[in-house]
Design a protein around this motif. Structure first.
Motif, short mmCIF file in Angstrom:
data_model
loop_
_atom_site.label_atom_id
_atom_site.label_comp_id
_atom_site.label_asym_id
_atom_site.label_seq_id
_atom_site.Cartn_x
_atom_site.Cartn_y
_atom_site.Cartn_z
N ILE A 112 -17.58 27.66 -10.94
CA ILE A 112 -17.75 26.55 -10.13
C ILE A 112 -17.05 26.33 -9.09
CG2 ILE A 112 -18.31 24.22 -10.08
CD1 ILE A 112 -20.45 25.62 -12.00
N LEU A 113 -17.43 26.20 -7.70
CA LEU A 113 -16.53 25.87 -6.52
C LEU A 113 -17.03 24.34 -6.12
CD1 LEU A 113 -14.02 26.49 -4.98
CD2 LEU A 113 -15.64 27.51 -3.06
N LEU A 114 -16.18 23.30 -6.07
CA LEU A 114 -16.98 22.19 -5.59
C LEU A 114 -15.86 21.56 -4.23
CD1 LEU A 114 -16.69 19.74 -8.97
CD2 LEU A 114 -18.56 20.94 -7.92
N VAL A 115 -16.58 21.73 -3.08
CA VAL A 115 -16.11 21.68 -2.00
C VAL A 115 -16.04 20.02 -1.58
CG1 VAL A 115 -16.36 22.18 0.46
CG2 VAL A 115 -16.67 23.90 -1.12
N ASP A 116 -14.79 19.91 -1.08
CA ASP A 116 -14.63 18.73 -0.27
C ASP A 116 -14.97 18.79 1.27
OD1 ASP A 116 -14.34 16.51 -2.10
OD2 ASP A 116 -12.17 16.90 -2.12
N GLN A 117 -15.95 18.59 1.97
CA GLN A 117 -16.17 18.86 3.12
C GLN A 117 -15.13 17.94 4.16
OE1 GLN A 117 -19.72 20.43 4.56
NE2 GLN A 117 -21.15 19.14 3.23
N ARG A 118 -15.07 18.71 5.49
CA ARG A 118 -14.09 17.99 6.36
C ARG A 118 -14.28 16.48 6.47
NH1 ARG A 118 -13.97 20.19 11.76
NH2 ARG A 118 -13.52 21.99 10.78
N SER A 119 -13.19 15.82 6.29
CA SER A 119 -13.29 14.30 6.61
C SER A 119 -13.60 13.62 5.52
CB SER A 119 -13.68 13.91 7.89
OG SER A 119 -14.97 13.78 7.70
N HIS A 120 -13.83 14.30 4.52
CA HIS A 120 -14.06 13.78 3.07
C HIS A 120 -13.16 14.30 1.89
CE1 HIS A 120 -18.03 13.55 5.47
NE2 HIS A 120 -18.41 12.62 4.46
N GLY A 121 -13.28 13.28 0.82
CA GLY A 121 -12.41 13.58 -0.37
C GLY A 121 -10.87 13.91 0.18
N GLU A 122 -10.34 14.96 -0.69
CA GLU A 122 -9.08 15.38 -0.13
C GLU A 122 -8.99 16.39 1.12
OE1 GLU A 122 -6.91 16.68 -3.45
OE2 GLU A 122 -8.52 16.04 -4.91
N SER A 123 -10.04 16.65 1.77
CA SER A 123 -10.14 17.50 3.12
C SER A 123 -9.89 16.89 4.42
CB SER A 123 -11.22 18.02 3.23
OG SER A 123 -11.66 19.24 2.10
N GLU A 124 -8.95 17.15 5.08
CA GLU A 124 -8.46 16.58 6.34
C GLU A 124 -9.96 16.64 7.42
OE1 GLU A 124 -3.80 17.73 6.15
OE2 GLU A 124 -5.11 18.60 7.56
N GLY A 125 -9.64 16.13 8.35
CA GLY A 125 -10.73 16.12 9.50
C GLY A 125 -11.09 14.70 10.01
N LYS A 126 -11.52 14.69 11.44
CA LYS A 126 -11.49 13.02 12.12
C LYS A 126 -12.92 12.94 12.10
CE LYS A 126 -7.91 13.87 15.49
NZ LYS A 126 -7.63 13.98 16.92
N TYR A 127 -13.99 13.77 12.02
CA TYR A 127 -15.14 13.30 12.18
C TYR A 127 -16.09 14.00 11.37
CZ TYR A 127 -13.15 11.19 16.48
OH TYR A 127 -12.53 10.59 17.37
N THR A 128 -17.13 13.39 10.90
CA THR A 128 -18.32 14.20 10.35
C THR A 128 -18.99 14.98 11.62
OG1 THR A 128 -18.58 12.99 8.43
CG2 THR A 128 -20.50 14.16 8.90
#
Length: 300
Positions: A112-128
């Motif tokens: 299993i690989l559960l991804v945090d998409q950018r700007s969500h959860g523990e992932s960085e990012g400014k915008y969806t």
């Protein structure tokens, strides 16, 4: 004359404020906490958070093409297995949203690989970005799994909502890397989706749609009109299972049906009766799992 000028100025201020509110709703919506996500899954009886905290997840990080640190949680269930399922959540949630499916896929023999998409959860990012940049991030995760398990590994992708759209955008360039895609509640056209959001909130499409899109383009670096998973699906040879609730209140069911019809072959569809945006799995887990199991068995 002074009164007219004042009215014009107030109208312009109103337009700017309304545009900024819509911009925030479109790409900066408040993210739900893990507690909120777990409570929803527990309420619909699809997952208990106790299972999550018992698992030994390994945190993985990569760097996006534009410099953000992205995070995923890997669960090795079978040391000898080279089968991996990558989960992509939707807008305003995080990897916890995908937990409801993992027990089923573990039974099917997947790591299993559960991804945090950018700007969500523990992932960085400014915008969806509705999949525009997320699809590049997905390619990095796929490449990492291939590096980890070798070129003969079996990679599947399960995406919900924006995660589904991201997976579908990847269905062209992912050929030869990904064996199958499960798209649940995915949208076919981000431009049409944004317009439907305006209608839902009783906001006139003109002039707010163009004003919002211009700000999205200037701030986020992508155009809503360019995010059209349906165009990619038409030419994809990766097997895709489209799942959609016929009562989906956020992404119209017809979008899933349109993409199914647009895809030439290697496809299946499951319309969940009375299913809403977040209830396709909870409506009838047995049928859902039966459909998914049959699709996987036919395509790996």
């Amino acid at each position: 004359m002074l009164l007219f000028t004042l009215i014009v100025m107030l109208f312009i201020i109103f337009l700017i404020k309304a545009r900024d509110i819509m911009f925030g709703y479109a790409v900066l919506e408040k993210k739900r906490s893990s507690d909120e996500i777990f409570r929803l899954m527990e309420y619909t009886n699809v997952y208990d958070r106790k299972h999550y905290y018992k698992q030994q997840f390994e945190k993985l990080t990569i760097k996006s093409d534009d410099g953000f640190k992205l995070t995923a949680h890997y669960l090795e269930c079978y040391k000898e297995s080279n089968s991996i399922i990558i989960f992509l959540h939707g807008y305003s949630v995080d990897h916890h949203r995908s937990c409801q499916y993992i027990d089923f896929f573990i039974e099917k023999g997947f790591n299993i690989l559960l991804v945090d998409q950018r700007s969500h959860g523990e992932s960085e990012g400014k915008y969806t970005t509705y999949g525009s940049y997320e699809v590049r991030d997905l390619n990095l995760w796929v490449n990492l799994m291939i590096e980890k398990f070798g070129g003969n590994c079996v990679i599947g992708i399960h995406g919900h909502s924006m995660g589904a759209a991201t997976a579908l955008l990847y269905s062209g360039e992912g050929e030869g890397k990904v064996k199958f895609i499960i798209s649940e509640a995915g949208y076919s056209d981000a431009e049409e989706l944004l317009k439907s959001k305006l209608h839902k909130h009783k906001i006139p499409v003109f002039p707010f749609y163009k004003l919002t899109c211009r700000k999205i383009k200037s701030k986020c670096g992508f155009g809503m009109k360019d995010v059209r998973p349906i165009d990619i699906v038409k030419g994809s040879n990766i097997p895709i299972l489209f799942i959609h609730g016929d009562m989906d209140e956020l992404v119209p069911c017809r979008m899933g049906i349109d993409m199914y019809r647009a895809k030439k072959d290697h496809k299946a569809i499951y319309i969940v009766k009375d299913g809403m945006h977040n209830t396709c799995y909870s409506k009838d887990k047995n049928i859902y799992e039966e459909v998914v199991s049959r699709f996987i068995n036919e395509n790996i």
